[in-house]
Design a protein around this motif. Structure first.
Motif, PDB file in Angstrom:
ATOM      1  N   UNK A   1       0.845  -1.193   0.000  1.00 40.30           N
ATOM      2  CA  UNK A   1       0.000   0.000   0.000  1.00 40.30           C
ATOM      3  C   UNK A   1       0.882   1.246   0.000  1.00 40.30           C
ATOM      4  N   UNK A   2       0.607   2.122  -0.937  1.00 43.93           N
ATOM      5  CA  UNK A   2       1.404   3.341  -1.043  1.00 43.93           C
ATOM      6  C   UNK A   2       0.592   4.545  -0.586  1.00 43.93           C
ATOM      7  N   UNK A   3       1.227   5.420   0.167  1.00 43.30           N
ATOM      8  CA  UNK A   3       0.517   6.641   0.542  1.00 43.30           C
ATOM      9  C   UNK A   3       1.163   7.821  -0.179  1.00 43.30           C
ATOM     10  N   UNK A   4       0.352   8.799  -0.460  1.00 44.50           N
ATOM     11  CA  UNK A   4       0.839   9.964  -1.206  1.00 44.50           C
ATOM     12  C   UNK A   4       0.481  11.228  -0.436  1.00 44.50           C
TER      13      UNK A   4
ATOM     14  N   UNK B   1      -3.655   7.074   6.169  1.00 42.24           N
ATOM     15  CA  UNK B   1      -3.571   5.816   6.934  1.00 42.24           C
ATOM     16  C   UNK B   1      -4.982   5.318   7.264  1.00 42.24           C
TER      17      UNK B   1
ATOM     18  N   UNK C   1      -6.363   3.770   4.207  1.00 47.38           N
ATOM     19  CA  UNK C   1      -5.776   2.439   3.972  1.00 47.38           C
ATOM     20  C   UNK C   1      -6.438   1.391   4.870  1.00 47.38           C
TER      21      UNK C   1
ATOM     22  N   UNK D   1      -4.539  -2.210   4.590  1.00 45.17           N
ATOM     23  CA  UNK D   1      -3.785  -2.717   5.750  1.00 45.17           C
ATOM     24  C   UNK D   1      -4.798  -3.305   6.731  1.00 45.17           C
TER      25      UNK D   1
ATOM     26  N   UNK E   1       2.199  -4.522  10.738  1.00 45.40           N
ATOM     27  CA  UNK E   1       3.184  -3.552  11.233  1.00 45.40           C
ATOM     28  C   UNK E   1       3.242  -2.317  10.337  1.00 45.40           C
ATOM     29  N   UNK E   2       3.448  -1.180  10.956  1.00 45.57           N
ATOM     30  CA  UNK E   2       3.583   0.068  10.190  1.00 45.57           C
ATOM     31  C   UNK E   2       5.060   0.454  10.142  1.00 45.57           C
ATOM     32  N   UNK E   3       5.450   1.250   9.150  1.00 47.62           N
ATOM     33  CA  UNK E   3       6.858   1.675   9.130  1.00 47.62           C
ATOM     34  C   UNK E   3       7.192   2.517  10.353  1.00 47.62           C
TER      35      UNK E   3
ATOM     36  N   UNK F   1       9.274   6.322   7.601  1.00 48.39           N
ATOM     37  CA  UNK F   1       8.231   7.030   6.866  1.00 48.39           C
ATOM     38  C   UNK F   1       8.650   8.483   6.588  1.00 48.39           C
TER      39      UNK F   1
ATOM     40  N   UNK G   1       4.652  13.306  -2.791  1.00 47.00           N
ATOM     41  CA  UNK G   1       5.652  12.322  -2.363  1.00 47.00           C
ATOM     42  C   UNK G   1       4.984  11.020  -1.949  1.00 47.00           C
ATOM     43  N   UNK G   2       5.638   9.941  -2.307  1.00 50.50           N
ATOM     44  CA  UNK G   2       5.037   8.625  -2.040  1.00 50.50           C
ATOM     45  C   UNK G   2       5.882   7.834  -1.056  1.00 50.50           C
ATOM     46  N   UNK G   3       5.204   6.976  -0.314  1.00 48.80           N
ATOM     47  CA  UNK G   3       5.927   6.068   0.590  1.00 48.80           C
ATOM     48  C   UNK G   3       5.105   4.807   0.766  1.00 48.80           C
ATOM     49  N   UNK G   4       5.798   3.729   1.007  1.00 44.67           N
ATOM     50  CA  UNK G   4       5.129   2.455   1.253  1.00 44.67           C
ATOM     51  C   UNK G   4       4.704   2.384   2.711  1.00 44.67           C
ATOM     52  N   UNK G   5       3.506   1.840   2.927  1.00 42.68           N
ATOM     53  CA  UNK G   5       3.020   1.746   4.312  1.00 42.68           C
ATOM     54  C   UNK G   5       3.413   0.390   4.920  1.00 42.68           C
ATOM     55  N   UNK G   6       4.525  -0.144   4.460  1.00 39.50           N
ATOM     56  CA  UNK G   6       4.996  -1.415   5.045  1.00 39.50           C
ATOM     57  C   UNK G   6       6.368  -1.196   5.670  1.00 39.50           C
ATOM     58  N   UNK G   7       6.592  -1.928   6.752  1.00 35.87           N
ATOM     59  CA  UNK G   7       7.866  -1.779   7.454  1.00 35.87           C
ATOM     60  C   UNK G   7       8.940  -2.576   6.718  1.00 35.87           C
ATOM     61  N   UNK G   8      10.066  -1.904   6.449  1.00 38.92           N
ATOM     62  CA  UNK G   8      11.167  -2.614   5.791  1.00 38.92           C
ATOM     63  C   UNK G   8      12.020  -3.287   6.857  1.00 38.92           C
TER      64      UNK G   8
END
Lengths: 125, 288
Positions: A1-4, A21, A24, A30, A35-37, A42, B129-136
């Motif tokens: 899932x991508x957030x902008x 969020x 999502x 989600x 787990x969240x980043x 982020x 700006x974009x970001x992934x909502x998953x933990x790396x």
């Protein structure tokens, strides 16, 4: 899932993050327990200040959309889906609106209300 | 004598691999990218003028050329004068010093790359700006087998150190060796973590390309950690039971393998990279 997020958008960045969020969670991108980043991850990915993400996370935690589990990180709250619909800011606005209407009906002026509100807010803690 | 010849041969291979083969492969990769992505169609890929880019390439090539010539001077000097130690200094010191020197052009390239990426970020006009909502996490980038191999090699290394604590040789550092290896591990792990969690260096880079780059770096670092363990163990065993000449050859071979692993991660298949992210918006629209 991508957030902008739009850094030049009218809405504050933390509010955009909260909305994204919550969106999502609502659309099932989600799920509870996911787990969240981390705040740093982020913030780095979006190239924004850590404090902005921390503020968004703090408010989401208050609304029980996410939950922090210490060193293990931040996760989606088990009841996130239901809690997403609860908008505390909207509720606060509604309550304030009712109070302001009552005060104005009693003949209190706008500036008196502003001064009283500012005084009360400044004297808290 | 045969030991010397093998050492010179290995040293020539070291010169060729690090100062000739990889630099030319990197330069031809750059040229392939420029050819595939002309500045007119892919302006986001070139935040500086093409003259500057060609100048940097030239500097990089000349630097490698100079280092290569110096390398050949070392070999010729050693072969002609027949001195026991290269350049009249300690041979391992010369081999190590020269290896470091060979990496200087690479450092120059990396430094230029950092400046280049900074210019790219400054030129980025995007407000979204974009970001992934998953933990790396590390396991997203590296197979767990590498973690197990690394744990195993460390376990063996502890055994080697304990063995030499009971059967020491001259100059054996004892438990300090474990501390040095631990600090080296810490350095590499922090580097991997930094690459996983740090800010995007290239603001346009596609998600899958970023993943591939980080994954390659992480794998390279894990292999390097294990190679260090193998090399240090080899040095101990050789120092206690072997001959110094074999140690020098082993050192050169070790540097060659190290260079192949670290420099190979810089080479990519240009066809695998998503360059569309660098197109100007107009040509992007035309393409779709």
């Amino acid at each position: 899932m991508e957030i902008v997020i739009d850094i030049e958008g009218g809405e504050p960045l933390f509010a955009q993050l909260i909305a994204q969020i919550k969106f999502a969670v609502s659309n099932g991108s989600v799920n509870p327990g996911d787990p969240l980043p981390s705040i740093r991850q982020l913030a780095n990915d979006l190239d924004i200040n850590n404090k902005t993400v921390a503020k968004a996370y703090k408010l989401l935690e208050r609304d029980s959309v996410i939950q922090a589990k210490g060193y293990r990180g931040t996760f989606i709250h088990p009841e996130a889906k239901q809690n997403c619909d609860i908008d505390l800011s909207a509720w606060a606005k509604e309550r304030l609106n009712t109070t302001i209407t009552e005060l104005k009906d009693a003949g209190i002026t706008d500036s008196e209300i502003r001064i009283a509100f500012a005084e009360l807010m400044n004297n808290r803690d | 004598m045969w030991n010397d010849n093998i050492l010179y041969l290995a040293f020539i291979v070291q010169i060729f691999v690090i100062s000739v083969y990889f630099p030319s492969a990197i330069v031809s990769q750059m040229r392939r990218v420029i050819e595939k992505c002309p500045p007119k169609e892919f302006p986001k890929l070139y935040p500086v003028s093409m003259e500057s880019i060609y100048r940097w390439i030239k500097i990089y090539q000349v630097a490698n050329y100079v280092v290569m010539l110096f390398g050949f001077y070392i070999v010729i000097h050693a072969a002609v004068t027949g001195v026991e130690q290269m350049l009249g200094l300690k041979t391992p010191l010369v081999i190590f010093g020269y290896f470091m020197l060979q990496y200087l052009p690479m450092l120059l390239l990396e430094f230029t790359n950092v400046k280049y990426m900074k210019k790219m970020r400054e030129a980025n006009q995007k407000t979204k700006r974009k970001a992934d909502l998953t933990r790396r996490k590390l396991s997203d980038y590296i197979d767990s087998k590498w973690v197990w191999i690394t744990l195993f090699s460390h376990f063996v290394f502890v055994g080697v150190v304990i063995h030499f604590m009971y059967n020491p040789f001259d100059g054996f550092g004892g438990l300090t060796n474990l501390l040095i290896v631990f600090l080296t591990d810490l350095f590499f792990v922090s580097m991997i973590a930094w690459r996983i969690y740090s800010k995007r260096r290239d603001p346009y880079q596609a998600k899958e390309d970023r993943y591939r780059v980080i994954s390659n770096i992480a794998k390279g670092m894990f292999v390097t950690i294990n190679l260090i363990i193998v090399f240090v163990s080899f040095t101990f065993i050789n120092k206690a039971y072997g001959s110094p000449a074999i140690k020098d050859i082993g050192m050169v071979v070790y540097f060659i393998i190290l260079a192949i692993i670290s420099l190979r991660s810089m080479l990519i298949d240009v066809n695998d990279v998503n360059f569309d992210v660098y197109r100007d918006e107009q040509s992007k629209t035309l393409n779709t």
